[in-house]
Write a protein that holds these residues in place. Sequence first.
Motif, PDB file in Angstrom:
ATOM      1  N   VAL A   1      -0.474  14.177 -14.356  1.00 33.06           N
ATOM      2  CA  VAL A   1      -1.314  14.033 -14.015  1.00 33.06           C
ATOM      3  C   VAL A   1      -1.595  13.467 -13.091  1.00 33.06           C
ATOM      4  CG1 VAL A   1      -3.820  13.285 -13.934  1.00 33.06           C
ATOM      5  CG2 VAL A   1      -2.583  14.683 -16.372  1.00 33.06           C
ATOM      6  N   PHE A   2      -1.808  13.625 -11.699  1.00 32.17           N
ATOM      7  CA  PHE A   2      -1.694  13.176  -9.709  1.00 32.17           C
ATOM      8  C   PHE A   2      -3.019  12.742  -9.797  1.00 32.17           C
ATOM      9  CE2 PHE A   2      -1.592  12.608  -5.597  1.00 32.17           C
ATOM     10  CZ  PHE A   2      -0.149  11.718  -5.612  1.00 32.17           C
ATOM     11  N   PHE A   3      -3.358  11.467 -10.273  1.00 31.20           N
ATOM     12  CA  PHE A   3      -4.159  11.055  -8.619  1.00 31.20           C
ATOM     13  C   PHE A   3      -4.149  10.253  -7.759  1.00 31.20           C
ATOM     14  CE2 PHE A   3      -3.538   9.339 -13.275  1.00 31.20           C
ATOM     15  CZ  PHE A   3      -4.735   9.996 -14.331  1.00 31.20           C
ATOM     16  N   PRO A   4      -4.911  11.150  -6.820  1.00 30.07           N
ATOM     17  CA  PRO A   4      -4.635  11.633  -5.418  1.00 30.07           C
ATOM     18  C   PRO A   4      -5.564  11.290  -5.057  1.00 30.07           C
ATOM     19  CG  PRO A   4      -6.124  13.586  -5.947  1.00 30.07           C
ATOM     20  CD  PRO A   4      -6.033  12.445  -7.449  1.00 30.07           C
ATOM     21  N   ASN A   5      -6.539  10.045  -5.007  1.00 33.71           N
ATOM     22  CA  ASN A   5      -7.531   8.988  -4.634  1.00 33.71           C
ATOM     23  C   ASN A   5      -7.488   7.664  -5.147  1.00 33.71           C
ATOM     24  OD1 ASN A   5      -9.553   8.384  -3.283  1.00 33.71           O
ATOM     25  ND2 ASN A   5     -11.192   9.310  -4.154  1.00 33.71           N
ATOM     26  N   VAL A   6      -6.128   7.093  -4.716  1.00 32.69           N
ATOM     27  CA  VAL A   6      -5.623   5.554  -5.749  1.00 32.69           C
ATOM     28  C   VAL A   6      -5.748   4.653  -4.086  1.00 32.69           C
ATOM     29  CG1 VAL A   6      -4.442   3.815  -6.916  1.00 32.69           C
ATOM     30  CG2 VAL A   6      -5.080   6.488  -7.097  1.00 32.69           C
ATOM     31  N   SER A   7      -6.886   3.157  -3.986  1.00 28.10           N
ATOM     32  CA  SER A   7      -5.777   2.354  -2.971  1.00 28.10           C
ATOM     33  C   SER A   7      -5.327   1.391  -3.124  1.00 28.10           C
ATOM     34  CB  SER A   7      -7.272   2.166  -2.168  1.00 28.10           C
ATOM     35  OG  SER A   7      -8.839   1.539  -3.036  1.00 28.10           O
ATOM     36  N   SER A   8      -4.185   0.625  -1.988  1.00 24.92           N
ATOM     37  CA  SER A   8      -3.809  -0.442  -3.121  1.00 24.92           C
ATOM     38  C   SER A   8      -4.379  -1.497  -2.743  1.00 24.92           C
ATOM     39  CB  SER A   8      -2.433  -1.183  -2.307  1.00 24.92           C
ATOM     40  OG  SER A   8      -2.876  -0.525  -0.739  1.00 24.92           O
ATOM     41  N   CYS A   9      -3.712  -2.415  -3.509  1.00 23.73           N
ATOM     42  CA  CYS A   9      -4.648  -4.005  -2.746  1.00 23.73           C
ATOM     43  C   CYS A   9      -3.780  -4.509  -1.731  1.00 23.73           C
ATOM     44  CB  CYS A   9      -3.873  -5.164  -4.284  1.00 23.73           C
ATOM     45  SG  CYS A   9      -4.988  -6.502  -4.930  1.00 23.73           S
ATOM     46  N   GLY A  10      -3.083  -4.510  -1.409  1.00 21.39           N
ATOM     47  CA  GLY A  10      -2.388  -5.078  -0.075  1.00 21.39           C
ATOM     48  C   GLY A  10      -1.888  -4.040   1.149  1.00 21.39           C
ATOM     49  N   THR A  11      -1.080  -5.026   1.378  1.00 22.85           N
ATOM     50  CA  THR A  11      -0.318  -3.613   2.521  1.00 22.85           C
ATOM     51  C   THR A  11       1.210  -4.098   2.360  1.00 22.85           C
ATOM     52  OG1 THR A  11      -0.598  -5.196   4.222  1.00 22.85           O
ATOM     53  CG2 THR A  11      -1.815  -2.834   3.586  1.00 22.85           C
ATOM     54  N   ASN A  12       2.042  -5.055   1.719  1.00 25.90           N
ATOM     55  CA  ASN A  12       2.773  -5.319   1.400  1.00 25.90           C
ATOM     56  C   ASN A  12       3.301  -5.897   0.282  1.00 25.90           C
ATOM     57  OD1 ASN A  12       2.353  -8.994   0.828  1.00 25.90           O
ATOM     58  ND2 ASN A  12       1.603  -8.519   2.894  1.00 25.90           N
ATOM     59  N   THR A  13       4.875  -6.024  -0.332  1.00 21.45           N
ATOM     60  CA  THR A  13       4.657  -6.230  -1.551  1.00 21.45           C
ATOM     61  C   THR A  13       4.594  -7.263  -1.965  1.00 21.45           C
ATOM     62  OG1 THR A  13       6.959  -4.849  -1.311  1.00 21.45           O
ATOM     63  CG2 THR A  13       7.302  -5.974  -3.401  1.00 21.45           C
ATOM     64  N   ALA A  14       5.121  -8.592  -1.883  1.00 19.60           N
ATOM     65  CA  ALA A  14       4.473  -9.862  -1.896  1.00 19.60           C
ATOM     66  C   ALA A  14       2.915 -10.025  -1.772  1.00 19.60           C
ATOM     67  CB  ALA A  14       4.921 -11.477  -0.894  1.00 19.60           C
ATOM     68  N   THR A  15       2.214  -9.415  -1.316  1.00 14.64           N
ATOM     69  CA  THR A  15       0.848  -9.387  -1.618  1.00 14.64           C
ATOM     70  C   THR A  15       0.715  -8.538  -3.039  1.00 14.64           C
ATOM     71  OG1 THR A  15       0.197 -10.156   0.123  1.00 14.64           O
ATOM     72  CG2 THR A  15      -2.075  -9.290  -1.193  1.00 14.64           C
ATOM     73  N   SER A  16       0.890  -7.167  -2.754  1.00 14.57           N
ATOM     74  CA  SER A  16       0.436  -5.806  -3.605  1.00 14.57           C
ATOM     75  C   SER A  16       0.907  -6.492  -5.488  1.00 14.57           C
ATOM     76  CB  SER A  16       0.274  -4.618  -3.377  1.00 14.57           C
ATOM     77  OG  SER A  16      -0.654  -4.032  -2.591  1.00 14.57           O
ATOM     78  N   LEU A  17       1.904  -6.347  -5.351  1.00 15.60           N
ATOM     79  CA  LEU A  17       2.404  -6.714  -6.399  1.00 15.60           C
ATOM     80  C   LEU A  17       2.240  -7.319  -7.470  1.00 15.60           C
ATOM     81  CD1 LEU A  17       5.048  -4.962  -8.024  1.00 15.60           C
ATOM     82  CD2 LEU A  17       7.030  -7.103  -7.503  1.00 15.60           C
ATOM     83  N   PRO A  18       2.324  -8.697  -7.949  1.00 12.19           N
ATOM     84  CA  PRO A  18       0.955  -9.605  -8.123  1.00 12.19           C
ATOM     85  C   PRO A  18      -0.176  -8.786  -8.901  1.00 12.19           C
ATOM     86  CG  PRO A  18       1.966 -10.986  -6.093  1.00 12.19           C
ATOM     87  CD  PRO A  18       3.023  -9.101  -6.480  1.00 12.19           C
ATOM     88  N   CYS A  19      -0.748  -8.766  -7.112  1.00 10.98           N
ATOM     89  CA  CYS A  19      -2.486  -8.692  -7.456  1.00 10.98           C
ATOM     90  C   CYS A  19      -2.345  -6.955  -8.009  1.00 10.98           C
ATOM     91  CB  CYS A  19      -2.847  -8.046  -5.939  1.00 10.98           C
ATOM     92  SG  CYS A  19      -3.989  -7.378  -5.968  1.00 10.98           S
ATOM     93  N   MET A  20      -1.090  -6.704  -8.129  1.00 16.37           N
ATOM     94  CA  MET A  20      -2.036  -5.129  -9.104  1.00 16.37           C
ATOM     95  C   MET A  20      -1.486  -5.351 -10.721  1.00 16.37           C
ATOM     96  SD  MET A  20       1.288  -2.922  -7.671  1.00 16.37           S
ATOM     97  CE  MET A  20       1.182  -1.278  -8.503  1.00 16.37           C
ATOM     98  N   PHE A  21      -0.923  -6.021 -11.212  1.00 13.25           N
ATOM     99  CA  PHE A  21      -0.461  -7.233 -12.700  1.00 13.25           C
ATOM    100  C   PHE A  21      -1.322  -8.350 -12.716  1.00 13.25           C
ATOM    101  CE2 PHE A  21       3.146  -4.812 -11.697  1.00 13.25           C
ATOM    102  CZ  PHE A  21       3.192  -3.851 -12.859  1.00 13.25           C
ATOM    103  N   SER A  22      -2.705  -8.364 -11.850  1.00 10.21           N
ATOM    104  CA  SER A  22      -3.805  -9.660 -12.777  1.00 10.21           C
ATOM    105  C   SER A  22      -4.842  -9.087 -12.943  1.00 10.21           C
ATOM    106  CB  SER A  22      -3.637 -10.331 -10.883  1.00 10.21           C
ATOM    107  OG  SER A  22      -4.825 -10.838 -10.953  1.00 10.21           O
TER     108      SER A  22
END
Length: 546
Positions: free
Chosen positions: A271-292
């Motif tokens: 199942v592919f979800f085509p309408n997803v947005s990220s928390c940030g534009t770099n790993t240092a922000t997005s990685l901890p944010c997505m697991f928070s």
Amino acid sequence: MSDSTVSTAPRGIGANSLTALAAALLALAYSASFWRQLLAADLPGGLRGALFLLAAFAVVFAFNGLLLSFVAWRGLQKPALALVLLLSAGAAYFMDGYGAVIDRHALQSVLETDLREGSEWLSWSMAGYLLVLGVLPVLALWKLPVRYRPWPRELAGRAGFMIAMLAVMGLAVLPFSREFSSTARNHAQLRHLATPANLFNAVRGYAKHAAPGAPVVVEPLGTDAHGGSRYGVRKPVLMVIVVGESARADSFSLAGYPRQTNPELAKIAPVFFPNVSSCGTNTATSLPCMFSDLGRARYEEAAARGRENLLDVIAHAGLQVEWEDNNTGSKGVAARQREESMAKLAAAAPCDADGCLDERLVEHLRDELAAPGTEDKVFVLHQIGSHGPAYFKRYPKQFERFTPTCQSVALQDCTTEQIRNSYDNTILYTDHVLAALIRLLEHEAGDRAPALLYLSDHGESTGEHGLYLHGAPYALAPGEQTHVPMLLWTSPAFQRWRGLDSGCVQARRSDPLSHDHLFHTVLGLLDLQTTVYEPKLDALAGCAPA
């Protein structure tokens, strides 16, 4: 004129003159991206437009002069200017070559990279920038004689110079206040492109952000978590969460991209979800944010560091959690879990001196699952994925199907077609890696109830709007950097264990989602009961019995 008169004449230039010279040089030669974007803005026409550009130069020049005045002292001025010139040369390379902006997040990404990743940026183009804009001006600076007056007079002269710089800024802005206000409001990225002011703001922001405070006391989260009634009744649960790197949804053929970049996954049909947005534009922000559990609106790195995350909640519920990394680490997400780096394990294919390809994650997971056990487990696999600019190093030669490719880290030396081809080859290889993981999990379905969830940390620009790579300020970032792919595969054993309604899951696939949903969707999929679970942020709430 006698020889004695000539010999006693003052030699060199004054400290204020050197400051003005450096300020003008930085405003012109090191801020080309600033002027390029300013010229592309909605400027007034005719003579007023030309005068506005002149006023803008006066403001940038005077602000540079004001900043550099603070270091214009005997014994300090030359070393400080040398450092500014070298750093500004590096900043100019990334701004001119990749359309990058220089802010706190960009600086954080540089400081948190490792030697392997950092070495991939080295190129002859970078060397040219550092030589022409860095080394040569520094050598000229070092040979330039500078006059310094006794300190009372130097102090008075410095104060006068700074007042003059403030006056220049005021006189330049006053006749064009409307234009300056409009440009600053509609083109906020310009403040990240004027060197060295952008470097100063980036360092100041990072220093404030990273300043040590009181010892971090990690706040517990979800300590009441426990598995639902299905645990222990059927096969052990095995969930694999794959964190992609720099993968954008727009380059997945599962999302409608005209190139066939997902041939293997298309046969498996997750199942592919085509309408997803990220928390940030770099790993240092997005990685901890997505697991928070904080969500993008409330996310701050200090708050995330002082609070447990999704992996802790899963561990509280009694499941084993492991982080397997083929990137630059978990950024603290797995601080309280077992974390292994593929690059630090015993050398094995597909690894070499440059690091490991992502198939190493597949082989390592195969080794981990070979040991018999009845534990419920969650593995997080962190890919190197499509990390640029060395796209050509992210896949084996047999996956170089889109040609011609860019075989350089200096993307400005390649055509847009070559860059896009190389990037699409990384997506093609990610397709293969994910398919290999699913096939491995299918093999495990006899003894376990496996599932796989893939979600990228952020997207990537490959030349659209003159931008490359990622890391643009979120408010200004194009969709290529924030629109990310997500997919879910569940084995029949997992579907039976969870009572998952596949029709319901399919019906939810087009819902607007974000990284905010990962925390609660995983808790829901794993049937973990806890007070921190929010059904409204579970992308599949209602698709399985509570």
